[in-house]
Design an enzyme around this catalytic site. Structure first.
Site, short mmCIF file in Angstrom:
data_model
loop_
_atom_site.label_atom_id
_atom_site.label_comp_id
_atom_site.label_asym_id
_atom_site.label_seq_id
_atom_site.Cartn_x
_atom_site.Cartn_y
_atom_site.Cartn_z
N GLY A 1 0.82 -1.22 0.00
CA GLY A 1 0.00 0.00 0.00
C GLY A 1 0.84 1.25 0.00
N GLY B 1 2.63 3.61 1.51
CA GLY B 1 3.18 3.79 2.85
C GLY B 1 3.72 5.18 3.08
NE ARG C 1 4.55 8.71 -7.67
CZ ARG C 1 4.89 7.49 -7.26
NH1 ARG C 1 6.03 6.96 -7.63
NH2 ARG C 1 4.09 6.79 -6.48
CG ASP D 1 5.16 -3.66 -5.12
OD1 ASP D 1 5.64 -4.78 -5.37
OD2 ASP D 1 5.81 -2.77 -4.56
P1 AMP Z 1 9.18 0.84 -2.91
O1 AMP Z 1 10.34 -0.07 -2.69
O2 AMP Z 1 9.50 2.30 -2.78
O3 AMP Z 1 8.43 0.54 -4.17
O4 AMP Z 1 8.17 0.56 -1.67
C1 AMP Z 1 7.66 -0.69 -1.35
C2 AMP Z 1 6.66 -0.54 -0.23
O5 AMP Z 1 7.28 0.01 0.93
C3 AMP Z 1 5.49 0.38 -0.55
O6 AMP Z 1 4.36 -0.11 0.12
C4 AMP Z 1 5.94 1.69 0.04
O7 AMP Z 1 4.87 2.54 0.35
C5 AMP Z 1 6.66 1.24 1.29
N1 AMP Z 1 7.70 2.18 1.72
C6 AMP Z 1 8.91 2.41 1.16
N2 AMP Z 1 9.59 3.33 1.86
C7 AMP Z 1 8.79 3.71 2.89
C8 AMP Z 1 8.94 4.63 3.97
N3 AMP Z 1 10.04 5.35 4.14
N4 AMP Z 1 7.90 4.74 4.82
C9 AMP Z 1 6.79 4.02 4.68
N5 AMP Z 1 6.59 3.13 3.70
C10 AMP Z 1 7.58 2.97 2.82
MG MG Z 2 6.94 0.87 -5.09
#
Ligand code: AMP
Ligand code: MG
Length: 504
Positions: free
Chosen positions: A101, A103, A187, A263
């Site tokens: 989701g 995050g 974005r 995702d």
């Molecule tokens: P990503 O690797 O950026 O595609 O993120 C994968 C998942 O981790 C997604 O659900 C993001 O929303 C969550 N996520 C990544 N970094 C953070 C963060 N600093 N705080 C909260 N959620 C995060």
């Molecule tokens: Mg992502």
């Protein structure tokens, strides 16, 4: 509705001209949580993008107002906005994670422009949400700038991508591998929905929640299919075809996404979620940009098969949309996924041909292209520069010296060049016309990792001029821009030392 920014007390409401039409927030709350952004302290407008502002019919003059900065920093919610974080799941490095989701990305609202297009206005790095898990909800300035630059660079290369409206820097410290500062990327995309949104409801055992979400996507973004009895099948075929074409465009650009989890795959076929991505400098067909990807799952040359795998996961989640009878749904799904290969090839071959300046299609073109890529790989020749220099080949002449020095003394180069020359001679096309065609598809300037890194390091010191300069340059990647000559040079030998990870 044309809505103004909400202001407190007697302060006059300053209209920002954003016409919110929050379609996603009209769906049932099973798809999202209502959230409030976490204000970023001491925000500073690091960069504003007048080009993408036009997509929202947003007047760039308004960007100078305090209300704009406050809105983008999550300090105030503009009137008409309905901030939400959506829920999704995903296969990360091949492993199903049932709940991810948004995050840290908050959909401030959706804006309908005068052309009737719906655009998501999302604040990435705007704080914790119910989907943050162990994360802090923040994004650092480094990764925010990398994502902002990438979206604009890809767009200029005509590769579908999310875009950026602005970057907000701040003084808030954020711990990553080192201590950094928080930032927000505003974005933009017509829609940020991912394969993972559909995976979530399918694996949760709520197939009833697939159709309303699919219908939302179809009605808004594939209106020609709206209400058709076989709309899901056609829509899924289109999602597969778009992602197949997208990955072909990545390959032709020497682009490596770095984290091709489901995702991070868009139902509109956009490049989504730039983390440890890169444009290859010295060509290595197995190049991996993510130093946490130890098995090379997301290496350059694996991207087409990974995208095929991801599309297969997506189609699986859509089985309940295809037919009531399981075997019938499975048969349709298998036919749909069989569409990936032809869609990829139909995009990939013409893209390589165009990069070589070939007009006609010959049966042995694949071999000619593969041999050239093998030469680049063996020589670790600069990917973008080598293709650009190929445009200097003239019928009858010896190899242009710059091309020869780029692909230094590799056995097989002369034989390849002879075959290439024979091929272009057979086409009989004028050299200058071929060079012009090639220069329109082989960029002179690329978002090289070290160039992004230089802009980041300046920005971390509070100087955003280099970021602006790089953006200006990358908006016209195919044009000779003599004032930016040094930006066309291959990467320095130590450029690979920039460590890229998912930590952002
Ligand atoms: P990503 O690797 O950026 O595609 O993120 C994968 C998942 O981790 C997604 O659900 C993001 O929303 C969550 N996520 C990544 N970094 C953070 C963060 N600093 N705080 C909260 N959620 C995060
Ligand atoms: Mg992502």
């Amino acid at each position: 509705m044309d809505l103004a920014l909400q202001t407190s007390g007697s302060e006059a409401a300053a209209p920002v001209g954003l016409r919110f039409d929050n379609r996603l927030a009209r769906l049932a709350e099973s798809y999202y949580a209502r959230v409030a952004p976490m204000p970023l302290p001491q925000p500073r407008l690091a960069h504003f993008n007048a080009e993408t502002a036009a997509l929202l019919d947003f007047d760039p003059a308004c960007a100078q107002r305090a209300q704009f900065l406050e809105t983008m920093a999550g300090q105030r919610i503009p009137a008409g906005a309905e901030p939400i974080a959506t829920v999704y799941a995903g296969h990360q490095f091949g492993v199903y994670v049932p709940r991810l989701g948004d995050g840290r990305a908050i959909l401030l609202g959706q804006v309908r422009n005068a052309r009737g297009e719906l655009w998501d206005v999302q604040l990435k790095g705007a704080g914790r949400t119910p989907f943050s898990r162990f994360g802090d909800g923040r994004a650092v300035l480094r990764s925010t700038i990398r994502e902002y630059l990438a979206g604009e660079a890809m767009h200029a290369l005509r590769i579908p991508s999310t875009r950026g409206l602005c970057v907000i820097a701040s003084s808030e410290p954020v711990q990553r591998e080192t201590l950094e500062t928080a930032a927000i990327l505003c974005r933009l995309a017509p829609c940020h929905l991912r394969f993972g949104h559909f995976e979530y409801f399918y694996h949760l055992g709520r197939p009833d929640l697939l159709a309303p979400l699919a219908d939302h996507v179809i009605d808004e973004y594939f209106p020609q299919l709206s209400g058709q009895p076989d709309r899901y099948r056609h829509w899924i075929a289109e999602v597969i075809a778009r992602n197949a074409r997208l990955v072909a465009q990545w390959m032709a650009a020497g682009f490596v996404h770095g984290v091709m989890n489901t995702d991070n795959c868009s139902v509109l076929g956009l490049t989504l979620d730039y983390g440890p991505y890169g444009f290859i400098d010295r060509f290595d067909a197995h190049k991996v940009f993510n130093h946490t990807d130890e098995t090379g799952r997301y290496a350059y040359d694996r991207q087409p098969s990974v995208m095929h795998w991801n599309c297969t996961r997506f189609v699986q989640t859509c089985l309940p949309l295809l037919a009531d009878a399981e075997d019938e749904a499975a048969a349709i799904a298998s036919e749909l996924i069989d569409g990936f290969g032809p869609a990829f090839t139909q995009a990939m071959l013409p893209a390589w041909r165009a990069k070589l300046g070939l007009c006609d299609a010959h049966g042995d073109d694949s071999e000619l292209i593969s041999r050239f890529l093998r030469l680049l790989h063996q020589a670790r020749a600069d990917f973008a520069r080598s293709f650009r220099l190929l445009g200097e080949v003239r019928r009858g002449d010896a190899a242009p010296p710059r091309l020869r020095s780029a692909i230094a003394a590799i056995p097989g180069f002369d034989a390849w060049l002879a075959d290439y020359r024979a091929r272009i001679e057979a086409e009989g096309c004028d050299d200058a016309a071929r060079a012009a065609r090639m220069n329109a598809v082989n960029p002179r300037y690329v978002l090289r990792t070290h160039l992004a890194q230089r802009a980041i390091e300046r920005a971390q010191q509070g100087d955003f001029c280099e970021l602006d300069r790089l953006l200006q340059l990358l908006r016209r990647p195919f044009d000779e821009q003599p004032e930016f000559e040094e930006y066309a040079a291959p990467a320095p030998p130590d450029a690979d030392e920039v460590a890229l990870s998912c930590s952002s």
